[in-house]
Structures are given as C-alpha cells and as structure tokens.
Design a protein around this motif. Sequence first.
Motif, mmCIF file in Angstrom:
data_model
loop_
_atom_site.group_PDB
_atom_site.id
_atom_site.type_symbol
_atom_site.label_atom_id
_atom_site.label_comp_id
_atom_site.label_asym_id
_atom_site.label_seq_id
_atom_site.Cartn_x
_atom_site.Cartn_y
_atom_site.Cartn_z
ATOM 1 N N GLU A 184 0.833 -1.201 0.000
ATOM 2 C CA GLU A 184 0.000 0.000 0.000
ATOM 3 C C GLU A 184 0.867 1.251 0.000
ATOM 4 O OE1 GLU A 184 -3.516 2.072 2.725
ATOM 5 O OE2 GLU A 184 -2.713 0.098 3.234
ATOM 6 N N ALA A 185 1.946 1.241 0.831
ATOM 7 C CA ALA A 185 2.855 2.379 0.848
ATOM 8 C C ALA A 185 3.561 2.545 -0.491
ATOM 9 C CB ALA A 185 3.881 2.207 1.967
ATOM 10 N N ALA A 186 3.906 1.415 -1.121
ATOM 11 C CA ALA A 186 4.559 1.482 -2.426
ATOM 12 C C ALA A 186 3.632 2.084 -3.466
ATOM 13 C CB ALA A 186 5.010 0.089 -2.853
ATOM 14 N N GLN A 187 2.365 1.733 -3.419
ATOM 15 C CA GLN A 187 1.415 2.289 -4.375
ATOM 16 C C GLN A 187 1.288 3.801 -4.205
ATOM 17 O OE1 GLN A 187 0.108 0.651 -6.871
ATOM 18 N NE2 GLN A 187 -0.890 2.525 -7.594
ATOM 19 N N ARG A 188 1.273 4.232 -2.935
ATOM 20 C CA ARG A 188 1.210 5.677 -2.695
ATOM 21 C C ARG A 188 2.468 6.368 -3.220
ATOM 22 N NH1 ARG A 188 -0.747 4.066 2.458
ATOM 23 N NH2 ARG A 188 1.290 4.557 3.382
ATOM 24 N N LEU A 189 3.628 5.703 -3.007
ATOM 25 C CA LEU A 189 4.868 6.284 -3.502
ATOM 26 C C LEU A 189 4.885 6.353 -5.023
ATOM 27 C CD1 LEU A 189 7.726 7.326 -2.980
ATOM 28 C CD2 LEU A 189 8.508 4.964 -2.997
ATOM 29 N N ILE A 190 4.343 5.309 -5.673
ATOM 30 C CA ILE A 190 4.301 5.304 -7.142
ATOM 31 C C ILE A 190 3.492 6.493 -7.648
ATOM 32 C CG2 ILE A 190 3.356 4.051 -9.116
ATOM 33 C CD1 ILE A 190 4.155 1.460 -7.713
ATOM 34 N N ALA A 200 5.157 9.558 -9.633
ATOM 35 C CA ALA A 200 4.723 9.833 -11.005
ATOM 36 C C ALA A 200 4.275 11.283 -11.150
ATOM 37 C CB ALA A 200 3.600 8.875 -11.394
ATOM 38 N N ASP A 201 3.530 11.786 -10.160
ATOM 39 C CA ASP A 201 3.103 13.191 -10.209
ATOM 40 C C ASP A 201 4.309 14.116 -10.148
ATOM 41 O OD1 ASP A 201 0.516 12.313 -10.305
ATOM 42 O OD2 ASP A 201 0.127 12.575 -8.166
ATOM 43 N N GLY A 224 6.024 13.672 -24.232
ATOM 44 C CA GLY A 224 5.412 13.934 -22.939
ATOM 45 C C GLY A 224 4.877 12.704 -22.250
ATOM 46 N N SER A 225 5.158 11.492 -22.775
ATOM 47 C CA SER A 225 4.686 10.271 -22.137
ATOM 48 C C SER A 225 5.476 10.000 -20.868
ATOM 49 C CB SER A 225 4.825 9.090 -23.100
ATOM 50 O OG SER A 225 6.170 8.946 -23.474
ATOM 51 N N GLN A 226 4.916 9.138 -20.011
ATOM 52 C CA GLN A 226 5.580 8.797 -18.774
ATOM 53 C C GLN A 226 5.330 7.335 -18.451
ATOM 54 O OE1 GLN A 226 2.445 11.358 -16.353
ATOM 55 N NE2 GLN A 226 3.679 10.160 -14.983
ATOM 56 N N ALA A 227 6.164 6.784 -17.527
ATOM 57 C CA ALA A 227 6.045 5.378 -17.154
ATOM 58 C C ALA A 227 6.661 5.187 -15.783
ATOM 59 C CB ALA A 227 6.743 4.479 -18.175
ATOM 60 N N VAL A 228 6.233 4.108 -15.103
ATOM 61 C CA VAL A 228 6.801 3.698 -13.814
ATOM 62 C C VAL A 228 7.325 2.274 -13.994
ATOM 63 C CG1 VAL A 228 6.385 3.253 -11.383
ATOM 64 C CG2 VAL A 228 5.253 5.184 -12.499
ATOM 65 N N ILE A 229 8.587 2.058 -13.677
ATOM 66 C CA ILE A 229 9.241 0.763 -13.890
ATOM 67 C C ILE A 229 9.789 0.283 -12.555
ATOM 68 C CG2 ILE A 229 11.099 -0.454 -15.070
ATOM 69 C CD1 ILE A 229 10.846 1.575 -17.326
ATOM 70 N N GLU A 230 9.405 -0.959 -12.176
ATOM 71 C CA GLU A 230 9.920 -1.568 -10.952
ATOM 72 C C GLU A 230 11.012 -2.566 -11.324
ATOM 73 O OE1 GLU A 230 7.178 -2.797 -7.903
ATOM 74 O OE2 GLU A 230 5.527 -1.756 -8.899
ATOM 75 N N LEU A 231 12.164 -2.438 -10.660
ATOM 76 C CA LEU A 231 13.318 -3.281 -10.953
ATOM 77 C C LEU A 231 13.467 -4.364 -9.893
ATOM 78 C CD1 LEU A 231 15.816 -0.474 -11.966
ATOM 79 C CD2 LEU A 231 14.444 -1.914 -13.472
ATOM 80 N N SER A 245 10.526 6.249 -11.943
ATOM 81 C CA SER A 245 9.455 6.958 -12.651
ATOM 82 C C SER A 245 10.095 7.814 -13.725
ATOM 83 C CB SER A 245 8.647 7.825 -11.683
ATOM 84 O OG SER A 245 8.032 7.030 -10.693
ATOM 85 N N LEU A 246 9.565 7.759 -14.942
ATOM 86 C CA LEU A 246 10.131 8.467 -16.092
ATOM 87 C C LEU A 246 9.075 9.362 -16.718
ATOM 88 C CD1 LEU A 246 11.993 5.458 -17.747
ATOM 89 C CD2 LEU A 246 13.074 7.336 -16.528
#
Length: 736
Positions: free
Chosen positions: A86-92, A96-97, A295-302, A309-310
């Motif tokens: 849940e904390a990770a989702q909030r961080l994502i 991203a914002d 202007g696109s963006q993405a979130v990548i988990e390694l 976040s890009l």
Amino acid sequence: MSTGKPASWRQHWAAKANAEPRLQGHHHPSTTLHPASQDWDGTHAASSADWLPGPLVRRLLLVLLLAVLASAALAGWLVARASAQEAAQRLIEQQADEVEQVARLLASKIEQSQKVLASVAEGITPAMLESPASLGWLLQQGLPAARFFDSVQVARKDGQLSINLRSGHFEQASALDPVERDTLLRTLVEGKPLVSELVGSSPQDARILFTQPLVRGEGRTIGAVAGVLRLQSQGLLPQSLAQPARPQSRLVVFTREGVILSHPVLERVLGHVRDEPGLAQAYEQWRSRGQPMNGSQAVIELPGGQMVSLAAVPLPQWMVARISEQPTAWAGLLRRMGPWVAVAGLGLAGLGLLAMVWLARPLAQLRHQALQLLQTEAAALPAAGAAPWPRSDGEVDDVVRACIRLLEHQRIHQQDTQALTGQLQAVLEHVPLGIAVTRAERVEVVSLQACRLLDYKPAELHGRDLLDLLASAPGEADRMVRHVRAQFAAHGAFDGELPLLRRDGSVQWLRAQGQPVQAGQPQAGIVWVLEDCSALREARQQQDWEGAHDPLTLLPHRAAFKQRLHQLLLARAGRAGTERTEPESAPATGLPGEPGEGVLMFLNLDYFALINDLAGHEAGNDALRHLARLLESELRQMGWAARLGGDEFAVLLPGASMARGQTVAEQLRAAVQAWEPVYGERRFSLGLSIGLVPLPAGLRDVAPLLYAADMACHAAKRAGRNRVEIRRVPQAEVRS
C-alpha cells in the motif's frame, strides 16, 4: 588336521547369529505370541521412562515448534507486506506526479527561453546586422531581455557572425564553439527555432543554445540570433532542482542519448545513464517499448528493490527520472508487531508441544518396551510381572500386533538359519574340493579341503588376500596379479593354474577357477574352486606329453585325438565281438538313442576372425586358451576335448547316449554364447557351431566318423551358425 568342526568356523557362525537382534533368543515356554493372550488392561504403573519421548517424537516436536513459529512469522510478514504494498502504491502515484510536474516545469522553462529569445529577435533590425556597434549597444543596453541569457550571438544571412556577446563581453567569432556555429547555420537554412544539443565538456561549462531566425518582409530570413544558457543556471537546470525531497531517492535529468544533465551529485553531470544504478535498466526498458518523446511517462519496478518513474520533455528531447528504493515501512511495522507475534507463537508452540507429548505417550512406552526386549535374551514377550505392551487405539495397537507377529517369525527364522548354518558347515568340511569365497580379494569363507591343500587353519586364511599367497620371484607376482585381473576383465571369470605358498614355504600348484557370486559383478564376491594340479604339471614335463598336445591350449592335438578315438573304436568293436555267443544272434544295430553308445562333436568358434582382426592375434590366442579351459570345466570327467587346429575343437563323450550328447552340446553352445570376452574396451559376441555324430557299433575306421562330424559342423555353419546339427555315419561305411 582334525576332522571335527574348526573352532574358527564355530566362532564365525556364532558371531553371525549374534549379529541378529536379541529378539532372536529362545522362546519362553510360559508365554505365547498371540495378542489375545496379552495383558491389555494398562493398569501397570507408568514409570518416568515411559514419558520420555524418543528421537522420532523429539523430531516431531521440533517440527511442530518450527511450524508454529514459521506460521507466526509468515502471518506477520504477510501483514507487513500488505502494508508495504500500500505504501509502495502511494509512492508510485506521488513519484509519477512529481516527475510529471518537473517535466512540465522544464518544458515551460524551455518555452519561456524561446519567447524571450523571440522578443530579442524582434528588436534587431536589418540595418543593425551591418553595424556591430549598434547591435552591441542594443544587446547590452537597449534590450533588457538579452541579459536573460549568458551569451548571445547574431549571425547574418551569409553565415558570418555579426556579434558574439558572452557574459557581457564581446569575443571574436573564432571563439564560437563548432556546435553553436552549426546550430546557427541550421537555423538559417531551415528558418525555424532550434534547441541545440549539450555543448561543453565540464559541468561548469555545459550549456544549451536556443536559436531564433530573423524574419523580415515576406518571410525572408535575413539572419539568426542565438541565446545560450548555462546548464546549471536558474533559467534552466539549477543544482537545487536535483536535490532529493526524501532519503534514498534521486532526481536525474538526461538527454535522449543518455547524457546526464542534472544529478544530486555534481560529478555525475555529463556522465552516462549506463553507469547509473537502476536508471540504466529502466531507460533500456523504456527504449525497448518504443515510447515516444512527446510527454509520455512510465513507472518501472526493478528486481533490485528499486522503482523508477520516467517522464519526457518533448522539445529538447530530455527525460526526467526519479529513482527510489522500495518503501521499508513494513520493517518498522515488523519491529512493532514482532514481540506480540513472538509471544503468540511461543504460546501456541507450548500448547502444541504439551498436546504432542500426551498423544505420543503410548509411542514412548512402546519404545521403552522394545528397548527392554533388546536387553534380554528372550525372543518373546517379557516374563510375568514385567511391563506389558502399551495400548492405544490406532497406530500403536497395529505396531504392537506387528511386533508380536515378527517375534514369532524371528524365532522360526533363527531356527532355519541355525539349520542352514549346520548344513553349510558340513558341506564345507566334507566337500572334496577346495572352495574359497573372497570379497575385495580377501578370503571370507574357506573349506577344509582348501585349508588342507595349503596346510593352513581356517582362522589363518580368513581375511587374507588370496593373491598375496602367490609364490613367485620378485616382480613376477605383480605380473600374475595383473594377469588374473585382466582375465576377469576380459572374460568375467578366471580359469588357470596358480602357484600358492603353503604354510611351510613350499609351492603348491593349484588349478583355480574363479566365478563372480553375481554374474558381471566381481565386487560382490568371487567363488574359487581350487584343485591340486601337481600331477598334471608333472605329466606335461614328459616328452611324450608334449608330442601329443597343442602348446597353446594344452589340449590333445589332432593326431593324438585321432589315435585315441581309433583305440576307443577298436576296444568297442572287440567288446562287441566277445559278447556274441551264438552265430545266429542278431548283429548290433548301432541305431541312435541306445544308452551308452557314445557321441563325437566337432566344434567351430563363430566370429573368431573378428577378434584377430580387431583386437590382434594375442587376444585371439587368449580367447582360444579360455575356450579350452571352458570345455574342460564343462566336461570334467564326462569326456575329453582336443584342438584340431585353428578355431576347431573336438569333444568325445564315450559313454553318453544321443539325448545326453545333445544336452551337453547345447550346454557348451550356451556357455560360449554367454561368454562375451572384452579386449581393448570392446566386447565381442561369439557362438559355437557344433556337429554331433553318434558312435555306431562295429565301426573300426576313424575317417568316416570324422568326416560325418565335420560335415555336421559345416551344416551348422550354413544353417546360420551357433547351433547344433546331427549327422550319422552311413551304414555302408559301418559294415565295410
């Protein structure tokens, strides 16, 4: 040597019997082994030993304890992991914002810089392009917007630089960087605003060039103006922009080619993203997806616990990235919940252990009862007054019944084993052959006859290496040992003569025949049959013996065989003549099948040429010698064999019937077929073509008999080899 049972044999078999469990003692006459007769009331007083858990129960208790603790730990981990997710989702979402806002901020700065440069371009007239002094005054005093940039350059339509104003000072046109010059020329050619690639080789000198065409009249390009901003300037990418807003996080801005423009560590500016942990993998994934730079963006988990976040800045083709470690809030949650989870887990484990100890009490009693049985000489249940078998519905009752049944079987088995042991001792004491059983070349079992041959006691031979008894000159023993092992490797058995040392130091020549206890597995043990061959060796020293025997196989050769066969035929014919008492008596028919008529065999070794061709003549000679010993072993006192030449042999069974002769022929053929010698790591399959001829009554001439046997052998060859064919001497030849 005494003919009684050797003390060592008594000790050997007594030790073997004692190796059996103690439950094999004598059966108590006052007890029975049927469960129905046992005391199952369970009223005996439980001793402290009955409650002590055995190794199995202790392991089960340990497993239970570990299972409870693991379950508690797993439950705590799952709760903490859910909180961490849940904390990770909030961080994502937050991250991203954040990168999107930074990308928009950079895009607005680029747009603002272009607008400021456009206002500068509007203030430059065509006449000023030809007057550097007027143009310089305009840029320094007349247009405040020009001071927004660190450097300003103006170029005419022909590409000549009119002015190069850098940090408020005019410089020569030659001081202009080639990248800046090329960007100005592209602006003149294309007639549209441009943003250059990164210029400079150090973070302090790095800069970006903005260009604007000077358009007048009907859209004619009369020149171009360029504004330069340092990379670290407030108008572009100040160092404060990359400072992390939280620990274990960094903001990085880089170009499409991967050159870093902004980084919390100043030394990393102008580096490459391939050297940036986490960012390199995320950037490669971005590019592999073919994401546009609009202007696109993405979130990548390694996999390493990092989250990237890009977001893209369209016009300069830049990327904004925030690299953060996965949230570790769950660790704090575990620290808070850990003591409570540990207390709850230990409490449950304690209750479970107590329950297991109570439930395992009958099993502990069963173990205690079994240990008591092992400490007694009785093979049945304890005597009256001792603790009875425990009782518990289910598995313990089943085990008790099985134990009682096994005790009875053990008693019967012990009686059978003792009887077998006595029989084996009698065989080994009275058999007229020397017999020894070795494992790893050490004697484990030996007969009295073998001991007599070598003048040793059984105890003196037990554990001895049989090959250590070889009597030979120094160095020769090693050769003989290698020969014995080579024979086992080639033929799976050994049949030859060995000189062994007697206890008094004299040499005793024995014919030794060794066969594995289990076919093809010499390591499981070898059975040796030992016979005195001193008389045979002495006979070979006689001159007439050498003249009648083949030197390779030590069998009689063709001439000796024919002579002996001729003597046999004459003797048979003479006996037949003396048995006729009346002239009118019917002559002997000589028909096959009559008992005691005798048979002759011609044997040819199939596929023998392959051994000579592929393994060499020495291997072929070894195969012939082994075949000769094999024939002698199979025939023994029943008949005699001879070598006729090459791979041809003959066997004569003087007193055998036709049926017996066929049986022996099949035995010889099967023995050769199962032989399969090995030479040079190559296994050879052989066969035996046999021609079988009965000895007709009244025949005196050897030639017809040999011819018939030879033709029968050829017929076996023509019929496909490895078979037995029967022929008979024509009656006309017998009468003549």
